[in-house]
Enzyme design. Structure first.
Site, PDB file in Angstrom:
ATOM      1  CG  ASP A   7      -2.199   0.859   0.918  1.00 59.88           C
ATOM      2  OD1 ASP A   7      -2.154   1.684  -0.016  1.00 59.88           O
ATOM      3  OD2 ASP A   7      -3.211   0.735   1.636  1.00 59.88           O
TER       4      ASP A   7
HETATM    5  C1  BGC Z   1      -5.120   3.150   0.154  1.00 61.81           C
HETATM    6  C2  BGC Z   1      -5.327   2.078  -0.884  1.00 61.81           C
HETATM    7  C3  BGC Z   1      -5.290   2.692  -2.260  1.00 61.81           C
HETATM    8  C4  BGC Z   1      -3.951   3.385  -2.432  1.00 61.81           C
HETATM    9  C5  BGC Z   1      -3.746   3.982  -3.805  1.00 61.81           C
HETATM   10  C6  BGC Z   1      -3.906   4.004  -0.127  1.00 61.81           C
HETATM   11  O1  BGC Z   1      -3.862   5.113   0.697  1.00 61.81           O
HETATM   12  O2  BGC Z   1      -5.010   2.553   1.420  1.00 61.81           O
HETATM   13  O3  BGC Z   1      -6.539   1.415  -0.662  1.00 61.81           O
HETATM   14  O4  BGC Z   1      -5.485   1.723  -3.236  1.00 61.81           O
HETATM   15  O5  BGC Z   1      -3.870   4.419  -1.471  1.00 61.81           O
HETATM   16  O6  BGC Z   1      -4.516   5.080  -4.023  1.00 61.81           O
END
Ligand code: BGC
Length: 751
Positions: free
Chosen positions: A287
């Site tokens: 993530d």
């Molecule tokens: C979130 C994810 C997301 C990623 C990309 C993160 O802050 O936890 O769920 O896919 O950002 O945008």
């Protein structure tokens, strides 16, 4: 002389053969007729270490400049998220394909969560449809709209089991139950990916957040999770397994600390479970900076340790942070990480790029006639929203409202808020395309009915009551009042947790004030989570829970309110009476002192005298406000004739369980028939009920159908005292019904 000539010819011939062979060797990975595994092998064999590490880097495109172009040229970036519009994507891809040494295409990711331009209900709402087919349709529509602008990969579905409504990301989840989340999550994967990942309309899915993220302590985002291995395997892992079983191309490692080891450096989940046991051969992306955040967690001292622990655990690609780019080469030189491990990580990434067909079609884009916001997609979004709406209360069968009403008051800050209804995580949704409830109600009723609108509050969070008077005047002039309240899109989603989960601002006060007019009220609630509204249920006739229903939320709500469609949504999550009951979920354990019926009925907030020593509260019922699986209809369903093909199942065998469901009311409607099982005694304690099957059926008024489930001992397996996944012989109870509390009941045994 002749000999010499022959010699030269031979040498020339050999040289020619050698060059030809080399050429073919070099081109194996470019040859689409060669099996993917051989292409991967060939490509890896030609990559420098720096190029391999480059594939493991995903950047967020904040701006295009020479530095970015140069990095692509040098093969230092394998992927972008949020890579701008189609022209930006093509421009960067051209550099990757034509100017980098090996021409490895970039893969573009984006959060296409519940729709792209046509926004479907938030995932929690989609889970409330209990209809995997419509969920699949929604994801397929989202995929094709995203594919039109060159997106290859979505960061969805989110299959984190969520049992805490304070957690803002419950909105993105499929709810509290592993079985339901597995069905919904895998339907989403199938929708996004289609039958063939290389097709122009398919995008790769990413099951996230691996794993346990939804168990954040106190519902606070990014918080610590403590999940015993048995719970991890019985509850949190199964939806991911189902996504992988239907071919999910990628997974995302989560932010949370799991039992002391952050998810992005967790060898138990990423290596042992995912790779060794499940044989996952796609790739894991971290993530956003979840790897380098392991320093904050206190798990890694610096980025070198971050890179070391993440690669050892098996994170293939690093999102945004750069610990791999800056440290892997050093770690290999020092002999701490082997190049074989890097090869393994890169193989996963290349495998997905090959499967997506990016080597053949790097400018992959759905080129068919545009389906974006097409009538077909909008219809699917409306149907999905209709099926997601849950009727929680309908005193005196007040709903549906008559289409012949003379005057209707529509009250509330969410009645005409085109943005709010889109919900969280809809970055590409445009409120301009939303049809709001107010607009849809006016459209549906036409000229003959007067619709008076008053927002009552500036927004759902406002405590300024100045506009109440206007709402009271509107209500007084009306035959019925439709109040559209709840949470706007800002109040749920990432990092948007709440400690109070009641109607925010002065909304309860607004309901009380309107109720004083004596006009009957229908309350429509839009929200990204279960809300508590114990104090106002008596002030309103009906409560329709609409989640955040998306672009077509308005027409869906109007169709239900005025009876064009009977509600069929069922709760994918238990609704507490008060936040103090959280976590509350239907498949809890029994405890040694389960409460009895006489410990019910305690008024909220009024401590009673203790009536025995049981697992209950002094100041509120121990039962939920609305149980998992619950949802009313305009019609009534009668369940009868529960039949088991046998009351005994031999280990390894199965039985058929059926019931007859009759529509005994006046409306054609859909019902979700649910099968629950309790394993009465185990070598570890078992939940009081577990969902084991469901079917959504359509019944015309007066019609009846037999619904049959097949139940095998495999369906009853769990992680036992020896941490073996197996069913146990003994006594079981099963129920078939319309929610998790009521149902026809029978006992059976496993022998
Ligand atoms: C979130 C994810 C997301 C990623 C990309 C993160 O802050 O936890 O769920 O896919 O950002 O945008």
């Amino acid at each position: 002389m002749k000999n010499q000539q022959a010699h030269v010819i031979l040498i020339l011939f050999l040289l020619f053969i050698n060059t030809a062979l080399q050429l073919t060797a070099q081109n194996i990975y470019k040859d689409s007729s060669v099996p993917i595994e051989a292409r991967i092998k060939d490509l890896i064999s030609q990559m420098t270490l720096a190029e391999k590490i480059g594939q493991m880097q995903q950047n967020h495109l904040s701006k295009k400049n020479d530095e970015v172009f140069n990095e692509i040229k040098l093969g230092k970036i394998g992927s972008f998220l949020n890579a701008g519009d189609i022209n930006d994507k093509f421009e960067l891809q051209k550099i990757a394909v034509e100017e980098s040494r090996l021409g490895i295409p970039l893969i573009y990711g984006r959060d296409v969560i519940h729709g792209f331009k046509t926004i479907f209900p938030i995932p929690l709402g989609q889970a409330a449809t209990w209809n995997p087919e419509i969920v699949k349709l929604g994801s397929a529509a989202a995929a094709s709209e995203a594919a039109e602008v060159g997106i290859h990969w979505t960061f969805a579905p989110m299959v984190d089991i969520s049992r805490d409504p304070r957690w803002g990301r419950i909105a993105e989840s499929c709810g509290e139950d592993p079985y339901l989340a597995a069905k919904m999550g895998s339907a989403m994967v199938e929708g996004f990916q289609g039958n063939d990942l290389s097709s122009e309309s398919s995008i790769a899915a990413c099951a996230k957040h691996f794993v346990g993220y939804g168990a954040a302590e106190s519902g606070k985002d990014y918080n610590t999770t403590i999940i015993p291995e048995r719970y991890m395997r019985d509850i949190y892992l199964p939806p991911f397994k189902s996504c992988i079983d239907v071919g999910a191309a990628t997974l995302m490692s989560a932010f949370n600390d799991i039992n002391g080891v952050p998810a992005s450096g967790n060898e138990f989940t990423l290596k042992r479970v995912l790779r060794d046991e499940w044989k996952f051969d796609g790739f894991v992306v971290s993530d956003w900076a979840s790897m380098t955040e392991m320093i904050n967690h206190g798990f890694c001292a610096d980025e070198t340790e971050v890179a070391y622990k993440s690669v050892k655990a098996g994170v293939n690609m690093e999102m945004v942070s750069q610990s791999y780019a800056n440290n892997l080469e050093k770690l290999i030189k020092e002999g701490k990480v082997s190049e074989d491990l890097i090869n393994e990580m890169v193989e996963g990434i290349l495998r997905v790029k090959f499967r997506l067909g990016l080597f053949e079609n790097p400018y992959k884009q759905l080129k068919e006639k545009s389906q974006t916001l097409s009538a077909e997609h909008l219809t699917a979004a409306r149907e999905s929203a209709e099926q997601s709406l849950v009727l929680l209360q309908n005193t005196d069968d007040f709903l549906p409202l008559s289409k012949l009403s003379k005057t209707i008051a529509v009250i509330g800050p969410l009645a005409d808020d085109a943005q709010a209804q889109l919900g969280c995580w809809s970055p590409d949704g445009d409120p301009e395309n939303s049809i709001t409830p107010l607009k849809a109600i006016k459209q549906l009723l036409g000229e003959k009915t007067k619709v008076i609108f008053a927002a009552g509050l500036d927004n759902c969070r406002s405590t300024n009551t100045e506009k109440f008077a206007e709402a009271v005047t509107a209500s007084k002039a009306a035959d019925a009042v439709i109040m559209i309240l709840g949470e706007d899109d800002l109040l749920s989603g990432e990092s948007h947790s709440r400690a109070f989960i009641d109607l925010p601002g002065a909304q309860e006060e607004l309901i009380k004030t309107i109720a004083e007019t004596g006009k009957p009220i229908v309350l429509v609630i839009m929200a990204g989570r279960p809300l508590t509204f114990g104090n106002i249920v008596k002030d309103v006739k009906s409560i329709l829970y609409a989640w955040h229903p998306g672009t077509m939320g308005g027409p869906a709500i109007a169709n239900i309110l005025f009876g064009n469609v009977s509600p069929s949504g069922k709760l994918p999550v238990t609704f507490p009476r008060t936040v103090g009951q959280v976590p509350i979920y239907y498949s809890h354990k029994n405890t040694g002192r389960p409460p009895s019926e006489n410990q019910l009925g305690i008024k909220m907030g009024t401590p009673e005298n203790p009536v025995g020593f049981a697992s209950y509260y002094l100041d509120v019922d121990y039962t939920p406000a609305y149980p998992f699986g619950f949802g009313l209809s305009y019609t009534t369903f009668e369940y009868h004739d529960l039949k088991l093909s046998s009351n005994e199942i031999l280990m390894g065998g199965k039985i058929e369980v059926s019931a007859t469901i009759k529509n005994t009311g006046k409306y054609d409607a859909e019902e979700v028939v649910q099968l629950y099982v309790r394993d009465l005694f185990g070598n570890v304690t078992r939940p009081v009920k577990e969902l084991k099957g469901f079917k959504k059926i359509h019944l015309k008024a007066g019609e009846e159908k037999v619904v049959t489930f097949s139940l095998s001992t495999g369906d009853l397996a769990f992680w036992n005292i020896d941490m073996k996944y197996a069913a146990e012989s003994g006594d079981f109870t099963l129920w078939i019904g319309g929610d998790s509390q009521k149902g026809l009941k029978a006992d059976f045994k496993i022998k």
